[in-house]
Design a protein around this motif. Structure first.
Motif, PDB file in Angstrom:
ATOM      1  N   MET A  39      -2.479  11.110  20.437  1.00  0.00           N
ATOM      2  CA  MET A  39      -1.081  11.373  20.773  1.00  0.00           C
ATOM      3  C   MET A  39      -0.162  11.049  19.595  1.00  0.00           C
ATOM      4  SD  MET A  39      -0.439  12.790  23.591  1.00  0.00           S
ATOM      5  CE  MET A  39       1.198  12.386  24.107  1.00  0.00           C
ATOM      6  N   THR A  40      -0.436   9.965  18.909  1.00  0.00           N
ATOM      7  CA  THR A  40       0.351   9.606  17.727  1.00  0.00           C
ATOM      8  C   THR A  40       0.247  10.695  16.668  1.00  0.00           C
ATOM      9  OG1 THR A  40       0.015   7.262  18.150  1.00  0.00           O
ATOM     10  CG2 THR A  40       0.673   7.876  15.925  1.00  0.00           C
ATOM     11  N   GLY A  41      -0.963  11.167  16.418  1.00  0.00           N
ATOM     12  CA  GLY A  41      -1.159  12.238  15.446  1.00  0.00           C
ATOM     13  C   GLY A  41      -0.470  13.517  15.854  1.00  0.00           C
ATOM     14  N   ASN A  42      -0.535  13.840  17.137  1.00  0.00           N
ATOM     15  CA  ASN A  42       0.109  15.043  17.637  1.00  0.00           C
ATOM     16  C   ASN A  42       1.628  14.949  17.481  1.00  0.00           C
ATOM     17  OD1 ASN A  42      -0.044  17.604  18.846  1.00  0.00           O
ATOM     18  ND2 ASN A  42       0.468  16.738  20.838  1.00  0.00           N
ATOM     19  N   ASN A  43       2.193  13.774  17.766  1.00  0.00           N
ATOM     20  CA  ASN A  43       3.633  13.581  17.605  1.00  0.00           C
ATOM     21  C   ASN A  43       4.047  13.683  16.141  1.00  0.00           C
ATOM     22  OD1 ASN A  43       4.063  13.232  20.333  1.00  0.00           O
ATOM     23  ND2 ASN A  43       3.941  11.013  20.238  1.00  0.00           N
ATOM     24  N   ASP A  44       3.254  13.098  15.232  1.00  0.00           N
ATOM     25  CA  ASP A  44       3.543  13.201  13.798  1.00  0.00           C
ATOM     26  C   ASP A  44       3.496  14.653  13.345  1.00  0.00           C
ATOM     27  OD1 ASP A  44       3.913  10.500  13.491  1.00  0.00           O
ATOM     28  OD2 ASP A  44       1.911  10.125  12.650  1.00  0.00           O
ATOM     29  N   TRP A  45       2.480  15.374  13.802  1.00  0.00           N
ATOM     30  CA  TRP A  45       2.316  16.771  13.411  1.00  0.00           C
ATOM     31  C   TRP A  45       3.508  17.606  13.887  1.00  0.00           C
ATOM     32  CZ3 TRP A  45       1.313  21.004  16.741  1.00  0.00           C
ATOM     33  CH2 TRP A  45       1.016  22.197  16.090  1.00  0.00           C
ATOM     34  N   LEU A  46       3.904  17.405  15.139  1.00  0.00           N
ATOM     35  CA  LEU A  46       5.030  18.164  15.689  1.00  0.00           C
ATOM     36  C   LEU A  46       6.341  17.805  14.993  1.00  0.00           C
ATOM     37  CD1 LEU A  46       6.095  20.199  17.703  1.00  0.00           C
ATOM     38  CD2 LEU A  46       6.309  18.342  19.363  1.00  0.00           C
ATOM     39  N   SER A  47       6.584  16.531  14.749  1.00  0.00           N
ATOM     40  CA  SER A  47       7.825  16.151  14.072  1.00  0.00           C
ATOM     41  C   SER A  47       7.839  16.693  12.645  1.00  0.00           C
ATOM     42  CB  SER A  47       8.015  14.634  14.075  1.00  0.00           C
ATOM     43  OG  SER A  47       7.097  13.994  13.242  1.00  0.00           O
ATOM     44  N   GLY A  48       6.669  16.808  12.020  1.00  0.00           N
ATOM     45  CA  GLY A  48       6.590  17.412  10.689  1.00  0.00           C
ATOM     46  C   GLY A  48       6.973  18.879  10.697  1.00  0.00           C
ATOM     47  N   ILE A  49       6.514  19.598  11.721  1.00  0.00           N
ATOM     48  CA  ILE A  49       6.874  21.015  11.846  1.00  0.00           C
ATOM     49  C   ILE A  49       8.380  21.158  12.026  1.00  0.00           C
ATOM     50  CG2 ILE A  49       6.728  23.012  13.387  1.00  0.00           C
ATOM     51  CD1 ILE A  49       3.798  22.364  13.777  1.00  0.00           C
ATOM     52  N   LEU A  50       8.950  20.325  12.892  1.00  0.00           N
ATOM     53  CA  LEU A  50      10.394  20.404  13.142  1.00  0.00           C
ATOM     54  C   LEU A  50      11.200  20.032  11.896  1.00  0.00           C
ATOM     55  CD1 LEU A  50      10.521  18.836  16.703  1.00  0.00           C
ATOM     56  CD2 LEU A  50      10.737  21.250  16.085  1.00  0.00           C
ATOM     57  N   GLN A  51      10.752  19.004  11.172  1.00  0.00           N
ATOM     58  CA  GLN A  51      11.485  18.594   9.976  1.00  0.00           C
ATOM     59  C   GLN A  51      11.376  19.649   8.878  1.00  0.00           C
ATOM     60  OE1 GLN A  51      10.608  14.667   8.616  1.00  0.00           O
ATOM     61  NE2 GLN A  51      12.276  14.679   7.150  1.00  0.00           N
ATOM     62  N   GLU A  52      10.211  20.271   8.733  1.00  0.00           N
ATOM     63  CA  GLU A  52      10.060  21.341   7.742  1.00  0.00           C
ATOM     64  C   GLU A  52      10.963  22.519   8.090  1.00  0.00           C
ATOM     65  OE1 GLU A  52       6.673  24.258   5.824  1.00  0.00           O
ATOM     66  OE2 GLU A  52       6.143  22.987   7.523  1.00  0.00           O
ATOM     67  N   ASP A  53      11.015  22.885   9.369  1.00  0.00           N
ATOM     68  CA  ASP A  53      11.876  23.982   9.805  1.00  0.00           C
ATOM     69  C   ASP A  53      13.343  23.655   9.554  1.00  0.00           C
ATOM     70  OD1 ASP A  53      12.278  26.551  11.078  1.00  0.00           O
ATOM     71  OD2 ASP A  53      13.098  25.422  12.782  1.00  0.00           O
ATOM     72  N   TYR A  54      13.740  22.419   9.843  1.00  0.00           N
ATOM     73  CA  TYR A  54      15.114  21.985   9.577  1.00  0.00           C
ATOM     74  C   TYR A  54      15.428  22.099   8.081  1.00  0.00           C
ATOM     75  CZ  TYR A  54      19.111  18.898   8.969  1.00  0.00           C
ATOM     76  OH  TYR A  54      20.325  18.371   8.612  1.00  0.00           O
ATOM     77  N   GLY A  55      14.503  21.676   7.233  1.00  0.00           N
ATOM     78  CA  GLY A  55      14.708  21.755   5.789  1.00  0.00           C
ATOM     79  C   GLY A  55      14.844  23.192   5.310  1.00  0.00           C
ATOM     80  N   LYS A  56      14.033  24.088   5.888  1.00  0.00           N
ATOM     81  CA  LYS A  56      14.115  25.505   5.504  1.00  0.00           C
ATOM     82  C   LYS A  56      15.453  26.098   5.926  1.00  0.00           C
ATOM     83  CE  LYS A  56       9.203  26.563   5.457  1.00  0.00           C
ATOM     84  NZ  LYS A  56       8.113  27.281   6.129  1.00  0.00           N
ATOM     85  N   ARG A  57      15.903  25.750   7.116  1.00  0.00           N
ATOM     86  CA  ARG A  57      17.204  26.263   7.582  1.00  0.00           C
ATOM     87  C   ARG A  57      18.347  25.703   6.737  1.00  0.00           C
ATOM     88  NH1 ARG A  57      17.039  28.690  12.765  1.00  0.00           N
ATOM     89  NH2 ARG A  57      14.999  28.463  13.714  1.00  0.00           N
ATOM     90  N   GLN A  58      18.255  24.434   6.401  1.00  0.00           N
ATOM     91  CA  GLN A  58      19.284  23.798   5.581  1.00  0.00           C
ATOM     92  C   GLN A  58      19.322  24.419   4.195  1.00  0.00           C
ATOM     93  OE1 GLN A  58      18.649  19.604   4.845  1.00  0.00           O
ATOM     94  NE2 GLN A  58      20.747  19.160   5.466  1.00  0.00           N
ATOM     95  N   GLU A  59      18.146  24.710   3.648  1.00  0.00           N
ATOM     96  CA  GLU A  59      18.064  25.347   2.343  1.00  0.00           C
ATOM     97  C   GLU A  59      18.634  26.763   2.391  1.00  0.00           C
ATOM     98  OE1 GLU A  59      14.143  26.388   0.390  1.00  0.00           O
ATOM     99  OE2 GLU A  59      14.650  24.504  -0.604  1.00  0.00           O
TER     100      GLU A  59
END
Length: 61
Positions: A32-52
């Protein structure tokens, strides 16, 4: 490249490695910890792409 994109990719990799370790040792809480890290990474990468994308757009004068 935005720092959010890099951090997001790192979180995804870390999450996938944690999930692999959890499956290997049959540890549900680590999975579950790994799954949460993986999902938050996807969301943060998407946020960075939108911000860029927003910062690269030209503003009309």
């Amino acid at each position: 490249m935005n720092s959010d994109i890099v951090v997001g990719k790192w979180k995804q990799l870390k999450g996938q490695m944690t999930q692999w370790w959890a499956e290997w040792f049959d540890d549900d809480s680590a999975w579950m910890t790994g799954n949460n890290d993986w999902l938050s990474g996807i969301l943060q990468e998407d946020y960075g792409k939108r911000q860029e994308g927003v910062s690269s757009e030209e503003t009309p004068h």
